[in-house]
Design an enzyme around this catalytic site. Sequence first.
Site, mmCIF file in Angstrom:
data_model
loop_
_atom_site.group_PDB
_atom_site.id
_atom_site.type_symbol
_atom_site.label_atom_id
_atom_site.label_comp_id
_atom_site.label_asym_id
_atom_site.label_seq_id
_atom_site.Cartn_x
_atom_site.Cartn_y
_atom_site.Cartn_z
ATOM 1 N N SER A 146 34.817 39.406 65.476
ATOM 2 C CA SER A 146 36.259 39.195 65.583
ATOM 3 C C SER A 146 36.959 40.511 65.288
ATOM 4 O O SER A 146 36.361 41.419 64.681
ATOM 5 C CB SER A 146 36.707 38.126 64.565
ATOM 6 N N TYR A 159 37.972 34.092 55.840
ATOM 7 C CA TYR A 159 37.505 34.206 57.222
ATOM 8 C C TYR A 159 37.171 35.656 57.544
ATOM 9 O O TYR A 159 36.130 35.955 58.136
ATOM 10 C CB TYR A 159 38.575 33.675 58.168
#
Length: 255
Positions: A146, A159
């Site tokens: 990501s 996260y």
Amino acid sequence: MSDPSLFSLHGKRALITGASRGIGFTLAQGLGSFGAEIILNGRNAAHLDSARARLEAEGIATRGSVFDVTDQDQVLAGVEAIEKEGPIDILINNAGIQSRAPLDQFPRAEWDRLISTNLNAVFFVAQAVSRGMIARQSGKIVNICSVQSELARPGIAPYTATKGAVKMLTKGMATDWARHGLQINGLAPGYFETEMNAALVADPEFSSWLCKRTPAARWGKASELVGAAVFLSSEASSFVNGHILMVDGGLTASV
């Protein structure tokens, strides 16, 4: 000199985790359109059956494999069952979740759930699949990272921690397994219009901020990840290892 076979996936079998919807399903469509046989993984058999039917309607050879990627015993049994039918040539480690809360109030249970799904599962599945690949001296592993593998933003520190760890786990896998003929790389999406981001897409303030922050000035579309995934899954990336390929509209390239 043109050589389209560099990107061909004909004769290859690709296991994609978290593949019943979202980015995982889109990558299944993409790799399947380049010739790969697709093995869809998820925990919900009905959702997998629905996804499988959609792919088969497009002429893509598909089968489902139901197991929980956060349970190592289930992973080992699931991978063994798949390998009995044929080799896993490509693994797309896509399963992942998001959870948002102020860091000082972030629940321990949610922390554990993020670590289990976003990090432990990547290790469990890659380790199980790598054994067959190492024996065959060939294989492709693509871990979905990501932009949060590189950048933080408020409310999602846990996260971000998981995706940063996946980046370094990817580099570690390449360091250990490249000598055995494997290529292990990361594919790092920026901000894409997906179910997981639905609330952000619907938020005019956030969308406005994102479009101003991203050089491409828009959200990404899941289909725009396919080319990068095919590259990392094909012979075209035969000497690419431990690389994190950002597909983010330039987000991580600018301040």
